[in-house]
Design an enzyme around this catalytic site. Structure first.
Site, PDB file in Angstrom:
ATOM      1  N   ARG A  15       0.836  -1.214   0.000  1.00 48.04           N
ATOM      2  CA  ARG A  15       0.000   0.000   0.000  1.00 48.04           C
ATOM      3  C   ARG A  15       0.867   1.259   0.000  1.00 48.04           C
ATOM      4  NH1 ARG A  15      -2.026   1.216   6.113  1.00 48.04           N
ATOM      5  NH2 ARG A  15      -0.453  -0.015   7.189  1.00 48.04           N
ATOM      6  N   GLU A  63     -19.086   3.463   0.071  1.00 47.67           N
ATOM      7  CA  GLU A  63     -18.351   2.726  -0.956  1.00 47.67           C
ATOM      8  C   GLU A  63     -19.148   2.613  -2.252  1.00 47.67           C
ATOM      9  OE1 GLU A  63     -18.853   1.739   2.197  1.00 47.67           O
ATOM     10  OE2 GLU A  63     -16.853   1.923   3.077  1.00 47.67           O
ATOM     11  N   PHE A  88     -14.512  -3.775   1.651  1.00 49.76           N
ATOM     12  CA  PHE A  88     -15.634  -2.838   1.541  1.00 49.76           C
ATOM     13  C   PHE A  88     -15.906  -2.435   0.097  1.00 49.76           C
ATOM     14  CE2 PHE A  88     -13.745  -1.559   5.817  1.00 49.76           C
ATOM     15  CZ  PHE A  88     -14.464  -2.532   6.491  1.00 49.76           C
ATOM     16  N   HIS A 114      -5.593  -3.717   2.389  1.00 56.39           N
ATOM     17  CA  HIS A 114      -5.766  -4.612   3.527  1.00 56.39           C
ATOM     18  C   HIS A 114      -6.399  -5.928   3.076  1.00 56.39           C
ATOM     19  CE1 HIS A 114      -4.738  -0.915   5.452  1.00 56.39           C
ATOM     20  NE2 HIS A 114      -4.885  -1.371   6.667  1.00 56.39           N
ATOM     21  N   ASP A 122      -7.592  -6.464  13.444  1.00 53.06           N
ATOM     22  CA  ASP A 122      -8.938  -5.927  13.226  1.00 53.06           C
ATOM     23  C   ASP A 122      -9.972  -7.024  12.987  1.00 53.06           C
ATOM     24  OD1 ASP A 122      -8.878  -3.193  13.659  1.00 53.06           O
ATOM     25  OD2 ASP A 122      -8.175  -2.737  11.630  1.00 53.06           O
ATOM     26  N   ARG A 172      -1.495  -4.610   3.804  1.00 50.19           N
ATOM     27  CA  ARG A 172      -1.221  -3.713   4.913  1.00 50.19           C
ATOM     28  C   ARG A 172       0.207  -3.855   5.451  1.00 50.19           C
ATOM     29  NH1 ARG A 172      -2.910  -4.036  11.226  1.00 50.19           N
ATOM     30  NH2 ARG A 172      -1.998  -2.026  11.731  1.00 50.19           N
TER      31      ARG A 172
HETATM   32  C1  LIG Z   1     -17.969  -0.133   5.532  1.00 56.49           C
HETATM   33  C2  LIG Z   1     -16.786   0.389   6.228  1.00 56.49           C
HETATM   34  N1  LIG Z   1     -16.017   1.318   5.624  1.00 56.49           N
HETATM   35  C3  LIG Z   1     -14.914   1.764   6.242  1.00 56.49           C
HETATM   36  C4  LIG Z   1     -14.553   1.313   7.487  1.00 56.49           C
HETATM   37  C5  LIG Z   1     -13.271   1.788   8.153  1.00 56.49           C
HETATM   38  N2  LIG Z   1     -13.589   2.623   9.325  1.00 56.49           N
HETATM   39  C6  LIG Z   1     -13.493   2.145  10.577  1.00 56.49           C
HETATM   40  S1  LIG Z   1     -13.959   3.278  11.749  1.00 56.49           S
HETATM   41  C7  LIG Z   1     -14.281   4.435  10.538  1.00 56.49           C
HETATM   42  C8  LIG Z   1     -14.780   5.798  10.910  1.00 56.49           C
HETATM   43  C9  LIG Z   1     -16.090   5.705  11.616  1.00 56.49           C
HETATM   44  O1  LIG Z   1     -16.512   6.960  12.041  1.00 56.49           O
HETATM   45  P1  LIG Z   1     -17.677   7.049  13.099  1.00 56.49           P
HETATM   46  O2  LIG Z   1     -18.823   6.222  12.644  1.00 56.49           O
HETATM   47  O3  LIG Z   1     -17.965   8.481  13.331  1.00 56.49           O
HETATM   48  O4  LIG Z   1     -17.100   6.330  14.375  1.00 56.49           O
HETATM   49  P2  LIG Z   1     -16.346   6.951  15.662  1.00 56.49           P
HETATM   50  O5  LIG Z   1     -16.061   8.383  15.391  1.00 56.49           O
HETATM   51  O6  LIG Z   1     -17.306   6.775  16.778  1.00 56.49           O
HETATM   52  O7  LIG Z   1     -15.108   6.143  15.842  1.00 56.49           O
HETATM   53  C10 LIG Z   1     -14.018   3.914   9.268  1.00 56.49           C
HETATM   54  C11 LIG Z   1     -14.181   4.646   8.009  1.00 56.49           C
HETATM   55  C12 LIG Z   1     -15.371   0.341   8.063  1.00 56.49           C
HETATM   56  N3  LIG Z   1     -15.094  -0.190   9.262  1.00 56.49           N
HETATM   57  N4  LIG Z   1     -16.484  -0.083   7.439  1.00 56.49           N
END
Ligand SMILES: Cc1ncc(C[n+]2csc(CCOP(=O)(O)OP(=O)(O)O)c2C)c(N)n1
Ligand SMILES: Cc1ncc(C[n+]2csc(CCOP(=O)(O)OP(=O)(O)O)c2C)c(N)n1
Ligand SMILES: [Mg+2]
Ligand SMILES: [Mg+2]
Lengths: 325, 300, 325, 300
Positions: A15, A63, A88, A114, A122, A172
């Site tokens: 990556r 996505e 995703f 990843h 994870d 990753r």
């Molecule tokens: C479908 C999907 N896309 C991307 C991710 C990667 N990801 C993990 S946490 C996150 C941000 C989430 O933000 P939020 O819902 O506001 O959670 P918080 O701020 O409470 O951590 C992302 C994009 C994922 N887990 N699932």
């Protein structure tokens, strides 16, 4: 994970090589647009984004929308790179990849980061052990999983140069160096014979290529002459190399960080069955979801080490022996 | 056939002319579907005035002889099953020969059952899997903004289609990125495939949902060409995404198809088509008479 | 399409047999819930819906949400059937099928209707020639494509009885009758040897099973002895039958209404490569999107007829001949 | 450790007790993440009061000794990356031994990096791919309604997560089918992975969007336990889907993590964890003193 690849220099994660190269391409080509779905820091498109904010959009956690948007950008003349975790972008964007990209054959390059299980802690929701199977189900897509930073740099450039959709799987973890210099003559559809051998051929890609080399050297110690073929591109497949493997070595082992279903092994098996049927064994995740854990421990538990390749090689040789007897 | 339109017009188009075109498109739709013996009359007919106003009211810049002209505007039929109305419009505008309409849905035809980019000139996106056109259009709109072009992007969706989450992803994204050239129209004909939208999964108030996503919204009668035209005039003036909720009647223009969702995805038999065409021709005659009278009136 | 299957009685479409059986199951089992995504009239779940409105929900055009909801119903103890076109439920619900169904191994039965290209005039956006590849990428799923109404009835009952996720592909068109009586001993994972033969085995499912039988009879006229195996279930695969095909007949042709990638042929090729490698040929849609058209014309254009199977059989025998020579 | 709670309570819970538990959960989160050296502190800490009120404020019916008890209520952590706070709560409630927390994210552990149904008792759905929990919860809520059960289903989402179209599919569906036992909570901490939500793809006004989908909505301070409790009391009374928008601070409770999105997905080093724990223990002492004083006050 470096204990899995004794003797190898550990390079950058693919990556990282992708991110660097994408940024360079941005400097060279005005017509590149990059989209990411709130994983720009992880997929490394953030480097491009910082350098060319006007041609970068972090679309947020959408996505499916990102894939559709990419189709719109591409049909407006932009070479459009999109990135997210493989799990995703492929799993939540499949029908969109079909309708907005593959079917109209647009110039969208999909980076699924990843990939596999080596992301580790994870766990399953972020892992993709099905992206090869799905992406090869989209006619017109080139599907490629480079094994190290140098190959990823070449593949990223090739993705830009290729007129049509391309899928690149990014990893990753820091990856063992297989190609110790920049690759000049990279071409999708061309596999690379890394070791010559006569008893059996191991065909691998991604992190499994280095493991195949480790296996080759250890089997050599047992007097088994192993050909090792690095086959990053699963579509289009290098049929000639598969045929040669079958005809010249009489047995094939495939190894990939993916389910045994639908990926490199499946595609090689079909090609071999048409061109040069021989006994085969498959190293991959065997139809189970993995789990959270240290990547090296996961590779051991889920059968993705050079030991697993060695065992598979012994099995395939036994099988051929039995067949010949 | 109308001549290839090269430019958008600022002035209000001749509504009577549009009405005549609309009737011709309805005739084409019925004839196409009667010939293909499969396809979707209901949602094709409900969108006729919208599509007519777009292509022939001066809202889209295109050149039928150069369908891939860089500076063209983009119209995406996201509710792809309604494509007969778009093929009819493309024939009327000269993108394809009128005769070709009779190849709809036949093997080797450029006129696929749902729109396919790259097969039929004038089609801008492959649709038919509902919910995807707004995202594609948003990409086009942002690409145009990026390049400093004034390309318009207009996306037509169905009310049932608005149940798809991807529509709301794109709506949220458009409301945020605010391209100044992006218009969504909903053909709000109150039916989806299995029945009335309000009974299966009500999407009302549609306007409220787009407003919550930060769009400008107008609601109109989607068969009143004056309203359609003036809503489009309003929409193209907006510097942020604009949504037109067009209240329509599924099957509009053919009495036995109106509000009868049996006609969502079933083609008329020969006999039914004949009845429909008789009706449509009567409408055409009537409106010609009214037009004549009105012109006399105006000429006095 | 009946001209493609001379000598066969044309029965109901498998979607009709599914709908009927589902309704019967509804009468027998209180714990069944059925969801559909605005295609209930087409997938034939509407019959269940009319009979048991309290246990039926047409959720509207929301395939992803439907899959998630199914997970919730199933983890609340309901045996949950969901239906849509294969293309939509699989392509727009893949990650949801992974997270909400496959990974937690829940009791969700997915009916993907209008599979393949035989739906005809609607064209590519409604067709699914990738559902086998995708559904076999979900560990724990049984993946099955019955060939006629009787087999579909049995498979629908087996889906209810099976504890875990099941995918059934339903067809739109009336299907030639292969099994002329109700099937008593249907079991996923058990293929059926429809014709005995010694020179080559044709393994097929769905509409291609009848075409395989037609091919078998015509090849018999040329003195070629063909074994025909109906293999509806791709996962779990009947490895024994594949091994027997390889060992006893020495050549295999696979035929399916699906891309050549990732489906029946790919899975048989991998099994054969492990157990009994032999020359193979693959009949399927060869990595292109089809188009709108009359189903029979499409089958001819895209290579899904008994002629295509016959040609593939000749090729595989030639190949074996060359190998043996 | 609190005893296994079998029943919901009607009366307002002891806020001081909840506050103590909240601090303990924060301590557990930091210790878990410091041990695992991977995971998501920011979004775990912002949800502490919400999760505390749910599990220990009498809003969920559960029996830690019978995690699969048919009559239990369901809590789904749709923002699965915040699972450390749920594991901490499950340990506090007796579903799992407290020691087990230290196995987070290690191979062969029941405590997966994101929630997995069937591995850890008390987890009701596999999440971690954002946007899916509301759909799963809706299925559970409707299944309960179908069976005439009074099961509550409560789903916690992130603000970034609300960008996913599937959330709006489920929201629209819930607003339409109207289960009487369905509650969504948004941990509105203003950050997603790559930065501030308002800069990447603004979801505000979140309340407006849920209202447009026909939900009842309340907005609160998600760290004020009194407000959290009273919003939950309001929500469980509703006979239609209720949404609580909880304004929170990402990283809440650890000064150097608060509103610093570096801590979205990075675990504290040993030294950083020590600093965080010192802070949290100081908070605990202070609040114990205040409680003591307040009790004296009240006892007078
Ligand atoms: C479908 C999907 N896309 C991307 C991710 C990667 N990801 C993990 S946490 C996150 C941000 C989430 O933000 P939020 O819902 O506001 O959670 P918080 O701020 O409470 O951590 C992302 C994009 C994922 N887990 N699932
Ligand atoms: C993703 C997807 N799901 C299902 C369908 C099948 N389908 C075709 S038309 C239709 C109903 C559409 O309703 P609406 O959007 O209101 O269109 P209209 O009433 O204008 O025909 C459905 C469900 C589809 N084409 N795409
Ligand atoms: Mg409609
Ligand atoms: Mg957040």
């Amino acid at each position: 994970m470096k204990d899995l690849y004794p003797g190898f220099t550990i390079g950058k994660a693919t990556r990282d090589a992708f991110g660097e190269t994408l940024k360079q391409l941005g400097a060279e080509h005005e017509n590149i647009v990059v989209l990411d779905a709130d994983l720009a820091k992880s997929t490394k498109t953030a480097d491009f984004g910082e350098a060319y904010p006007d041609r970068f959009k972090n679309v947020g956690i959408q996505e499916a929308n990102m894939v559709g948007m990419a189709g719109g950008f591409a049909s407006s003349g932009k070479v459009t790179f999109i990135a997210s975790f493989a799990s995703f972008v492929v799993g939540k964007g499949f029908d969109q990849l079909k309708m907005a990209v593959a079917y109209p054959k647009l110039n969208v390059k999909v980076a699924g980061s990843h990939g596999g299980i080596s992301l580790g802690e994870d766990g399953v929701s972020q892992m993709s052990t099905e992206d090869f199977a799905l992406m090869c189900s989209l006619p017109g897509f080139v599907v490629c999983c480079p094994c190290d930073e140098n190959q990823m740099r070449a593949a990223t450039r090739a993705a830009y140069d290729h007129d049509g959709p391309v899928y690149l799987r990014l990893g990753r973890q820091k990856a063992p160096i297989v190609y110790d210099a920049p690759i000049k003559d990279f071409a999708f559809s061309k596999a690379t014979r890394l070791r010559e051998g006569t008893d059996v051929t191991i065909i691998a890609n991604g992190m499994m290529t280095a493991a195949a080399l480790v296996a080759c050297d250890r089997l050599a110690g047992e007097g088994i002459s192993v050909r090792v073929v690095d086959m990053p591109t699963m579509k289009p497949l290098d049929d000639d190399e598969v045929q040669a493997a079958g005809e010249e070595t009489g047995a094939i082992v495939c190894a990939e960080e993916h389910f045994i279903h639908g990926g490199l092994g499946a595609r090689v098996a079909q090609a071999a069955a048409r061109l040069a049927p021989v006994p085969m064994q498959f190293v991959g995740v065997d139809d189970v979801y993995a789990e959270s854990g240290d990547p090296e421990a996961l590779f051991r538990k889920y059968g993705l080490t050079s030991d697993d390749i060695i065992n598979a090689t012994r099995r395939v040789l036994e099988k051929r022996g039995a067949g010949r007897a | 056939m109308a001549e290839a339109t090269l430019q958008r017009t600022e002035s209000t188009p001749d509504i009577d002319r549009l009405r005549d075109i609309a009737t011709r498109l309805r005739v084409d739709i019925i004839e196409m579907l009667a010939e293909s013996q499969s396809g979707h009359p209901g949602g094709s007919l409900s969108a006729v005035e919208i599509v007519t106003a777009l292509y022939f009211g001066g809202f889209l810049r295109y050149d039928a002889k150069r369908p891939e002209w860089e500076d063209r505007d983009r119209f995406i039929l996201s509710k792809g099953h309604g494509v007969p109305v778009q093929y009819a419009a493309l024939a009327e505008a000269g993108f394809i020969p009128h005769d070709e309409l009779m190849t709809l849905r036949k093997i080797n035809s450029r006129l696929q059952g749902h729109p396919v980019l790259g097969t039929c000139p004038g089609i801008e996106a492959s649709t038919g899997s509902l919910g995807q056109g707004l995202s594609i259009g948003l990409g086009m709109a942002l690409a145009a903004n990026m390049d400093g072009k004034d390309t318009r992007v207009i996306v037509l969706m169905g009310d049932g289609e608005c149940q798809e989450g991807q529509v709301w992803e794109a709506a949220m994204a458009a409301g945020f990125h605010r391209p100044d050239n992006f218009i969504a129209i909903v053909d709000y004909n109150k039916y989806q495939l299995d029945g009335p939208t309000a009974e299966i999964l009500d999407v009302s108030p549609l306007g409220g949902k787009f407003t919550a996503m930060d769009w400008q919204v107008r609601e109109i009668d989607g068969h009143d060409l004056k309203q359609v035209v003036s809503a489009l005039q309003w929409a193209v003036e907006q510097t942020a995404p604009a949504c037109i909720i067009a209240n329509t009647v599924k099957g509009k223009g053919v009495s036995f198809m109106e509000n009868n969702n049996k006609w969502h995805g079933v083609a008329p038999s020969e006999e039914e088509a004949a009845r429909a065409l008789t009706e449509l021709r009567a409408t055409a005659r009537e409106s010609a008479q009214t037009d004549g009278a009105a012109q006399k009136e105006a000429g006095r």
